[in-house]
Design an enzyme around this catalytic site. Structure first.
Site, short mmCIF file in Angstrom:
data_model
loop_
_atom_site.label_atom_id
_atom_site.label_comp_id
_atom_site.label_asym_id
_atom_site.label_seq_id
_atom_site.Cartn_x
_atom_site.Cartn_y
_atom_site.Cartn_z
N LYS A 1 0.81 -1.29 0.09
CA LYS A 1 -0.09 -0.09 0.04
C LYS A 1 0.68 1.16 -0.01
O LYS A 1 1.91 1.23 0.74
CB LYS A 1 -0.90 -0.04 1.23
CG LYS A 1 -1.80 1.15 1.38
CD LYS A 1 -2.67 1.19 2.71
CE LYS A 1 -3.97 2.13 2.75
NZ LYS A 1 -4.50 1.78 3.98
N SER B 1 -9.50 1.79 2.99
CA SER B 1 -8.48 2.44 2.09
C SER B 1 -7.60 1.77 1.35
O SER B 1 -6.88 2.30 0.46
CB SER B 1 -8.05 3.61 2.84
OG SER B 1 -7.25 2.98 3.78
N SER C 1 -9.66 -0.61 7.25
CA SER C 1 -9.08 -0.37 5.89
C SER C 1 -8.32 -1.52 5.37
O SER C 1 -8.13 -1.46 3.93
CB SER C 1 -7.87 0.72 5.71
OG SER C 1 -8.82 2.04 5.77
#
Lengths: 482, 100, 491
Positions: free
Chosen positions: C74, C149, C173
């Site tokens: 990420k 996210s 997330s």
């Protein structure tokens, strides 16, 4: 109308750690711009603060030395504001749960003792430094994140002199316990003063102004004097005091209000989620308390009572621990008050004077302290005349060798008085014979003339005589004045 | 809690100033409307009796990790420090002149 | 192929790391036009690392537990030399010099890093739609959100860009996108994994967590990244258990807590997914215990108030002075203009909303009623979970109220968007480990998921239960059908 000044002081003292409070870059003063910066003090994305264990010990030590309650649990908060020298957009500082609470400091000003309350001591990180140039402001982050303690006093001080006495004492304590270098010029010991005035007898406090930019004891004294007068003038003219921050301008000798911000600060303090509570182990605290050295007040008292030194001398010697330590190392075993007094004045008079005129420093002398003490003892015993001592010290201080070696050589060259009784007696004979009028005057009731005879004899012997012996012999020969 | 806490465009303007985020008047109005909706929803918390509950600031009780006072080689070079700087002058970060 | 199988294939010489990496890279080239999950692909770095693993293999040297396994990261986590954008214009062009602690651990384990995945800006979002690069697409339905996210990470793993990914979980997330994309996603106990080098959103919630296709894959990734770290003062010393071994333990005897109130407000399919998982666990010998979380309905607002408050300070460092976006200035513009314009230009709408709301919640006059009160409610929720976890070993519930929803559903209603975190935020508030496990497909072909939560530092029990759920749940197709269709030229 009688006025009273009320003063509270906030001292920021830099802790003498190797590295910063939350990052591992060097915490030392100076350095090329931005050369003492790590990811944490630069506030890089993802960089996290990790507290320096040594800074905790030092902050606790400061609390122990000022009779504070060191808190076994304290909390770091974020103080939020934007400024270019504040990399994270917040300063990490202890807010409502500081490491030390409720201490005091005993001081003396104008011969009157005063106990000054210490509200709290908290830990925080310093900001960087901005300098202002034509094309903009330049930011150097070397100082950003350097560990500080802020020591907040109660508003217990009433005069600028008390304020300075408090600061001198606090500074001495911090230097004694090894947590601060006491350097005002480099800003490692800085002070802000909260000053207000009120009519004598009134118990409510007046509106206070905070004075910043105080970087010498003299500046602090002058600024408080100025500010007191300014506030009294205003009140007497029927104007109100506005609570504000004012900067001391050394050159102009006045305080001036800082440009006020459009809106009041709202620092939005909240506990730093990156830093769980700081818990201090009670055993560690005991160990630290036991490690405290003799503090300046105790040392001064001891110098006065057991060594018989004058207040002023004791005060001078104890202002910083290295001076006191040098004196004690030179003093060594024979601690009789008469020797201690003599040695103290020998070191702070003759030796400090010689140092001033030379390129040497006290550090050079450290290896030769016991030799210097021996020179002092020989001089005191009359084995070195004043002139011989002067010659000896001049030679030792001027030489280019290490001081210990230079001193040894100078001592060998000057030698000690070998008392040749025959030579002395002959000289006395000559002088008395040459000055019959003075001899008659002395014996007729002018004892002060003894000094004249001593001087004449010493001169006749080229300065190489034991002044005490000359004195004794002359008195013997002249008999008591009538 | 009553509507006296309602988030208005003025309150948004003040918080935006504290946050150093420029907002146009339109943006302020839209944001006030959105944030007020969030606030009104969060007002759910106001009915909970919490006077005797200490705020929970960290997930676990206990002490934080400390570090030794050692140079662990984390110091950046001056060029690393300035590597991502939008503006610089003679090894310093450069910003519009601040009146000191 | 699972991550474990890939690692085994490389370790036994059945495949080279280079071949595996090349396959993953070509998969990215083929699928990215449809998915938009990657913000940076480091082909050269990945192939160089694969070659190193192959050389080590040829030399007979010891291989790490992830040797040669391609992974994605990420883009909230610093990888030295690769751009770190946090999904924001603010950090366009920013390149960190050092790896985050979790990346150091991955490298030590021999992993191959393919590149950085898309995310909601500064991890603020539940759909991946606030990413400055635009939303990643759910491979099971390209018109739907992947969740956020860590949406890009979920899409990358689901689409076969390597065998796992590291996401971050502040309020769900990792778990939410895992649920919406048919993956396993695990949020470790707060303090289990170092946050050093991870761009902070809300520091008292943030945790890095693994996303993978199987429970055992997630266990291996967690074992690599877990453990104490000297660069994170909140990192903890508790021992790291043998997570893979835990996956082999049967569910027999586990006490599974069920929260009745959590079964309301779900779509029928999600509701049924939780109930059938409960039945299958019972069939495997687990015991169902009914537990209550009396304050759980307060979790989302409490979570948002605290997260926004912390974020308002965490994001203050993006000021255009030392790094990041700086607005073009006129000669007379002052410092405050520099700040306000740089931040207005650099941050997107949702980030600005959260910073401003967080600033407000901490400001004088509102602190007690909002931030402080939320922190007190947090303790009540923590107390609920502690009490529940005295009665049971794991808590079973939904991860999300529904399967993946269409792109653009909640763009103008922040409250509706925040409600998607209703089941995930409790674990962050309490700092407990939680994971999402896929349990088959809905009638519409979208992944269904359940969530498990366990006690602090008891990831082993969490994985043990998750492995049982996985064994007995309907299997997902080996590749998302919609993506396969898109790749073959269909729609």
């Amino acid at each position: 109308m009688q006025w009273e000044t009320v003063i509270g002081l906030e001292v920021h003292a830099q802790l003498r750690t190797q590295t910063k409070l939350f990052g591992a870059a060097s915490a030392s003063y100076g350095g090329a711009p931005n050369s003492h910066v790590d990811a944490v003090s630069l506030g890089l994305p993802g960089a996290l603060p990790v507290l320096n264990r040594e800074a905790v010990r030092m902050a606790a030590l400061a609390g122990l030395a000022t009779h504070c309650d060191v808190q076994l649990r304290s909390v770091f908060a974020r103080k939020n504001y934007f400024y270019p020298d504040l990399p994270k957009g917040y300063q990490i500082s202890q807010f409502d749960e500081p490491i030390c609470l409720g201490g005091f400091l005993d001081i003396e000003s104008d011969g009157t003792p005063l106990r000054v309350g210490i509200t709290r001591i908290h830990m925080e990180e310093d900001a960087g430094k901005s300098s202002h140039h034509a094309q903009g402001s330049w930011v150097d982050l070397n100082r950003a994140g350097v560990p500080l303690i802020e020591i907040v006093s109660e508003p217990d001080l009433r005069t600028p002199e008390q304020a300075v006495a408090y600061l001198r004492e606090l500074r001495a304590i911090l230097v004694y316990i090894g947590v601060n270098d006491g350097n005002l010029e480099e800003g490692s010991f800085r002070c802000d003063a909260n000053v207000s005035v009120r009519r004598k007898g009134q118990s409510a406090l007046g509106t206070r102004c905070e004075i910043k930019n105080l970087n010498s004891f003299r500046g602090i004294r002058d600024a408080i004097h100025y500010e007191t007068a300014r506030q009294i003038r205003r009140i007497e003219a029927g104007e109100a005091i506005v609570q504000q921050t004012r900067l001391w301008d050394v050159d102009q000798g006045r305080t001036a209000a800082m440009r006020s911000k459009e809106e009041a600060h709202d620092y939005r303090y909240f506990p730093d989620p990156d830093l769980p509570p700081l818990l201090i182990d009670a055993d560690d605290l005991k160990t630290w308390a036991a490690s405290l050295p003799e503090l300046p007040a105790a040392k001064r008292a001891r110098f006065q009572t057991t060594l018989g030194l004058d207040v002023a001398v004791a005060q001078h010697l104890c202002e910083d621990p290295t001076t006191a330590d040098r004196f004690e190392r030179a003093l060594d075993e024979d601690q009789s008050p008469s020797r201690a007094r003599s040695l103290a004045s020998f070191l702070s008079g003759r030796i400090a004077g010689a140092l001033n005129k030379s390129t040497r420093s006290w550090l050079d002398l450290d290896a030769a302290l016991s030799d210097l003490a021996e020179v002092h003892d020989q001089w005191r015993a009359g084995k070195l005349s004043n002139k011989m001592l002067g010659d000896l010290l001049a030679a030792a201080f001027e030489a280019e060798d290490l001081f210990a070696k230079a001193l040894a050589q100078a001592r060998a060259a000057v030698g000690l008085l070998e008392q040749d009784t025959g030579e002395l007696d002959a000289a006395i004979d000559r002088i008395l014979a040459a000055n019959p009028g003075q001899v008659a005057a002395y014996q007729g009731g002018k004892p002060k003339l003894l000094g004249f005879f001593v001087g004449q004899v010493m001169q006749a012997l080229g300065g190489k005589a034991n002044a005490q012996e000359v004195n004794r012999k002359l008195q013997e020969r002249l008999g008591d004045p009538a | 809690m009553s509507d006296s806490n309602a988030i208005t465009a003025e309150i948004v303007a003040k918080a935006a100033r504290l946050s150093r985020i420029a907002l146009s008047e339109d943006e302020r109005l839209v944001m006030a409307e959105q944030l007020e909706r969030v606030r009104a929803w969060a007002a759910l918390l106001q009915d909970v009796p919490v006077a005797d509950v200490a705020p929970m600031l960290h997930p676990h009780e206990g002490a934080m990790r400390l570090r030794a006072d050692e140079d662990t080689g984390q110091t950046l070079t001056v060029s690393e420090v300035l590597a991502n700087a939008p503006a610089q002058a003679e090894d310093h970060f450069l910003v519009p002149r601040v009146v000191g | 192929m699972s991550l474990i199988a890939c690692a085994r294939a490389i370790a036994t010489g059945a495949q080279t790391a280079t071949a595996v990496t090349e396959r993953a890279l070509s998969r990215i080239v083929a699928a990215e036009p449809h998915l938009n999950a990657m913000v940076h692909v480091d082909s050269d770095g990945a192939l160089a690392q694969a070659a190193r693993v192959d050389a080590a293999m040829a030399a007979g040297g010891p291989l790490g537990p992830l040797a040669g396994v391609p992974l994605t990261i990420k883009d909230l986590i610093a990888v030295a030399g690769l751009p770190l954008t946090a999904g924001s214009k603010m950090l366009a062009g920013y390149v960190p010099a050092r790896d985050a602690s979790v990346i150091v651990r991955l490298r030590d384990a021999g992993a191959v890093i393919l590149g950085k995945t898309s995310l909601d800006e500064f991890a603020m979002g539940s759909t991946n739609e606030t990413a400055v690069t635009g939303p990643a697409r759910n491979p099971w339905d390209l018109g739907r959100v992947p969740g956020g996210s860590s949406g890009g990470s979920a899409v990358a793993v689901a689409a076969g860009y390597g065998y796992g990914s590291l996401g971050t979980d502040t309020g769900g997330s990792v778990r939410l996108p895992a649920a919406l994309c048919g993956l396993v996603g695990l949020k470790p106990t707060y303090g289990r994994v170092s946050r050093s080098g991870v761009v902070a959103y809300a520091s008292s919630f943030d945790q890095v967590g693994p996303m993978a296709t199987t429970v055992r894959d997630a266990a291996r990734l967690l074992a690599v990244i877990a453990g104490p770290c000297g660069e994170d003062a909140t990192s903890r010393l508790e021992a790291v258990a043998d997570y893979e071994a835990a996956c082999d333990l049967p569910a027999r005897g586990l006490r599974v807590g069920v929260v009745r109130s959590w079964l309301e407000g779900l779509t029928t399919e999600t509701h049924d997914a939780v109930l059938s998982t409960q039945r299958r666990l019972e069939a495997a010998g687990a015991v169902t215990v009914e537990v209550t979380l009396p304050h759980a309905h307060l979790a989302v607002p409490a979570y948002y108030l605290i997260a926004m408050s912390e974020a308002s300070a965490n994001l203050a460092r993006y000021d255009g002075v030392r790094f990041g976006h700086r607005a073009a200035l006129e000669p007379d513009d002052d410092l405050d203009t520099l700040y306000a314009r740089s931040r207005a230009e650099g941050f997107g709408a949702e980030v600005k909303r959260r910073i401003i709301m967080g600033t407000w919640a901490l400001s004088s006059g509102y602190y007690e009623a909002y931030y402080d009160r939320a922190c007190r409610v947090r303790r009540l929720i923590h107390g609920d979970l502690e009490a529940a976890l005295r009665q049971c070993d794991v808590i079973l519930g939904p991860t999300a109220p529904s399967t993946a929803w269409p792109l653009g559903s909640h763009t103008h209603d922040p409250v509706a968007a925040y409600q998607m975190d209703i089941y995930t935020t409790v674990a962050n508030l309490a700092g407990l480990p939680a994971m999402s496990v896929p349990v088959g497909l809905s009638a519409g072909g979208l992944p269904l998921a359940i969530q498990l939560m366990a006690g602090a530092f008891d990831e082993a029990t969490l994985l043990r239960c998750a492995a049982s759920v996985e064994r007995d749940a309907p299997a997902l197709p080996s590749a998302p059908i919609a993506l396969a269709r898109a790749l073959s030229g269909g729609v």
